[in-house]
Design a protein around this motif. Sequence first.
Motif, PDB file in Angstrom:
ATOM      1  N   SER A   5     -46.050  50.031 -62.019  1.00  0.00           N
ATOM      2  CA  SER A   5     -46.405  50.566 -63.081  1.00  0.00           C
ATOM      3  C   SER A   5     -46.797  49.418 -64.238  1.00  0.00           C
ATOM      4  N   ARG A   6     -47.810  49.252 -64.893  1.00  0.00           N
ATOM      5  CA  ARG A   6     -48.182  48.399 -65.785  1.00  0.00           C
ATOM      6  C   ARG A   6     -47.511  48.756 -67.145  1.00  0.00           C
ATOM      7  N   ALA A   7     -47.577  50.362 -67.297  1.00  0.00           N
ATOM      8  CA  ALA A   7     -47.116  50.735 -68.532  1.00  0.00           C
ATOM      9  C   ALA A   7     -45.617  50.451 -68.694  1.00  0.00           C
ATOM     10  N   LEU A   8     -44.790  50.817 -67.612  1.00  0.00           N
ATOM     11  CA  LEU A   8     -43.412  50.440 -67.355  1.00  0.00           C
ATOM     12  C   LEU A   8     -42.992  49.018 -67.768  1.00  0.00           C
ATOM     13  N   LEU A   9     -43.791  48.047 -66.891  1.00  0.00           N
ATOM     14  CA  LEU A   9     -43.640  46.700 -67.089  1.00  0.00           C
ATOM     15  C   LEU A   9     -43.695  46.351 -68.580  1.00  0.00           C
ATOM     16  N   GLY A  10     -44.855  46.781 -69.204  1.00  0.00           N
ATOM     17  CA  GLY A  10     -45.137  46.534 -70.472  1.00  0.00           C
ATOM     18  C   GLY A  10     -44.111  46.790 -71.414  1.00  0.00           C
ATOM     19  N   VAL A  11     -43.214  47.974 -71.227  1.00  0.00           N
ATOM     20  CA  VAL A  11     -42.109  48.460 -72.092  1.00  0.00           C
ATOM     21  C   VAL A  11     -40.867  47.516 -71.741  1.00  0.00           C
ATOM     22  N   LEU A  12     -40.674  47.017 -70.501  1.00  0.00           N
ATOM     23  CA  LEU A  12     -39.664  46.240 -69.961  1.00  0.00           C
ATOM     24  C   LEU A  12     -39.860  44.647 -70.695  1.00  0.00           C
ATOM     25  N   ASN A  13     -40.947  44.390 -70.473  1.00  0.00           N
ATOM     26  CA  ASN A  13     -41.404  42.931 -71.171  1.00  0.00           C
ATOM     27  C   ASN A  13     -41.165  43.059 -72.573  1.00  0.00           C
ATOM     28  N   SER A  14     -41.482  43.993 -73.246  1.00  0.00           N
ATOM     29  CA  SER A  14     -41.335  43.892 -74.834  1.00  0.00           C
ATOM     30  C   SER A  14     -39.784  44.056 -74.994  1.00  0.00           C
ATOM     31  N   LEU A  15     -39.077  44.887 -74.283  1.00  0.00           N
ATOM     32  CA  LEU A  15     -37.510  44.843 -74.415  1.00  0.00           C
ATOM     33  C   LEU A  15     -36.948  43.447 -74.139  1.00  0.00           C
ATOM     34  N   VAL A  16     -37.348  42.938 -73.262  1.00  0.00           N
ATOM     35  CA  VAL A  16     -36.687  41.543 -73.025  1.00  0.00           C
ATOM     36  C   VAL A  16     -37.256  40.600 -74.112  1.00  0.00           C
ATOM     37  N   VAL A  17     -38.220  40.554 -74.295  1.00  0.00           N
ATOM     38  CA  VAL A  17     -38.614  39.736 -75.608  1.00  0.00           C
ATOM     39  C   VAL A  17     -38.119  40.032 -76.987  1.00  0.00           C
ATOM     40  N   PHE A  18     -37.754  41.186 -77.205  1.00  0.00           N
ATOM     41  CA  PHE A  18     -37.065  41.617 -78.281  1.00  0.00           C
ATOM     42  C   PHE A  18     -35.688  41.263 -78.360  1.00  0.00           C
ATOM     43  N   VAL A  19     -34.863  41.220 -77.196  1.00  0.00           N
ATOM     44  CA  VAL A  19     -33.600  40.707 -77.195  1.00  0.00           C
ATOM     45  C   VAL A  19     -33.397  39.370 -77.129  1.00  0.00           C
ATOM     46  N   ILE A  20     -34.275  38.613 -76.580  1.00  0.00           N
ATOM     47  CA  ILE A  20     -34.219  37.174 -76.655  1.00  0.00           C
ATOM     48  C   ILE A  20     -34.828  36.653 -78.233  1.00  0.00           C
ATOM     49  N   ARG A  21     -35.655  37.268 -78.747  1.00  0.00           N
ATOM     50  CA  ARG A  21     -36.133  36.740 -79.956  1.00  0.00           C
ATOM     51  C   ARG A  21     -34.740  37.379 -80.892  1.00  0.00           C
ATOM     52  N   MET A  22     -34.184  38.253 -80.823  1.00  0.00           N
ATOM     53  CA  MET A  22     -32.982  38.547 -81.703  1.00  0.00           C
ATOM     54  C   MET A  22     -31.894  37.292 -81.489  1.00  0.00           C
ATOM     55  N   ILE A  23     -31.877  36.894 -80.224  1.00  0.00           N
ATOM     56  CA  ILE A  23     -30.817  35.745 -79.920  1.00  0.00           C
ATOM     57  C   ILE A  23     -31.277  34.333 -80.769  1.00  0.00           C
ATOM     58  N   PHE A  24     -32.566  34.156 -80.695  1.00  0.00           N
ATOM     59  CA  PHE A  24     -33.125  33.212 -81.251  1.00  0.00           C
ATOM     60  C   PHE A  24     -32.895  33.094 -82.783  1.00  0.00           C
ATOM     61  N   LYS A  25     -33.000  34.210 -83.437  1.00  0.00           N
ATOM     62  CA  LYS A  25     -32.916  34.631 -85.006  1.00  0.00           C
ATOM     63  C   LYS A  25     -31.439  33.978 -85.215  1.00  0.00           C
ATOM     64  N   THR A  26     -30.215  34.003 -84.049  1.00  0.00           N
ATOM     65  CA  THR A  26     -29.271  33.461 -84.603  1.00  0.00           C
ATOM     66  C   THR A  26     -29.062  32.110 -84.512  1.00  0.00           C
ATOM     67  N   THR A  27     -29.883  31.410 -83.560  1.00  0.00           N
ATOM     68  CA  THR A  27     -29.514  29.890 -83.234  1.00  0.00           C
ATOM     69  C   THR A  27     -30.120  29.083 -84.114  1.00  0.00           C
ATOM     70  N   ARG A  28     -29.642  27.852 -84.115  1.00  0.00           N
ATOM     71  CA  ARG A  28     -30.182  26.787 -85.336  1.00  0.00           C
ATOM     72  C   ARG A  28     -30.951  25.866 -84.376  1.00  0.00           C
ATOM     73  N   LEU A  29     -32.373  25.586 -84.697  1.00  0.00           N
ATOM     74  CA  LEU A  29     -33.299  24.440 -83.928  1.00  0.00           C
ATOM     75  C   LEU A  29     -33.048  23.192 -84.699  1.00  0.00           C
ATOM     76  N   GLU A  30     -32.940  22.104 -84.035  1.00  0.00           N
ATOM     77  CA  GLU A  30     -33.080  20.827 -84.470  1.00  0.00           C
ATOM     78  C   GLU A  30     -33.837  20.013 -83.663  1.00  0.00           C
ATOM     79  N   PHE A  31     -34.593  19.192 -84.378  1.00  0.00           N
ATOM     80  CA  PHE A  31     -35.444  18.288 -83.794  1.00  0.00           C
ATOM     81  C   PHE A  31     -34.696  16.883 -84.043  1.00  0.00           C
ATOM     82  N   VAL A  32     -34.885  16.062 -82.689  1.00  0.00           N
ATOM     83  CA  VAL A  32     -34.104  14.808 -82.411  1.00  0.00           C
ATOM     84  C   VAL A  32     -35.321  13.941 -83.144  1.00  0.00           C
TER      85      VAL A  32
END
Length: 234
Positions: A5-32
């Motif tokens: 189901s493309r609809a279900l797949l879209g919902v799951l992808n959006s959920l995964v992206v949301f979780v990962i985005r929330m994780i990255f909001k807590t991370t510190r990015l440093e360029f070497v």
Amino acid sequence: MKIKSRALLGVLNSLVVFVIRMIFKTTRLEFVGDSLDRCPFADTGSERYLYSVWHDSVIPPLFCNVEHNSVALISQHRDADTIEAMLKAARMGAIRGSTTRGGASAMKKLMTSAEGKHVVITPDGPRGPHHQMKPGIVFLASHSGRSIIPNAFAASRSWKFQGSWTSIWIPKPFATVYYLVGNPIHVPEDISREEMREYTDLVQEKMEELEQELEQILTGPVQERSTVPFRKAA
């Protein structure tokens, strides 16, 4: 189990992206070092590059910054539909194509689709072997006139999710993500097969050097790290 189901797949992808985005909001990015000057988030003027990123490190370039001036080259295979959906949910463009099929005319058409954008390529994908450079990115560089820029990512703490031929890692909350960008590698036009192998080996060597440098940063004294923090877009 494969989701049809493309609809279900879209919902799951959006959920995964949301979780990962929330994780990255807590991370510190440093360029070497001076990596910030050559990354996809930098002002590179009229120059557009081919960014080489190992398949297991594709998550950081997607979520280090919300706004992207780049697109990802992904396979035309049906299995890549999920990847394209996730890229769309992560607000990053995608172009479907191959760096090994169709010859020069196909390469020109491919790069027309990415006009004005950097192109992110996983040179060891889509089926590996792990961290083994394939010549496709060199072929594309030779026919597009774009230089290749090696990239490497690492995190102070991360989870690893093992796949069929490689793993995908995601930083843990409040981890520091290190981003190391190499120097541009220019590939001449109309190179021979032997020269293509030489350039492929060169990019492989540079990617490995970046990985080793990041490993030294992670295991070395904190006071010896030459990094620049980067404020992510909201």
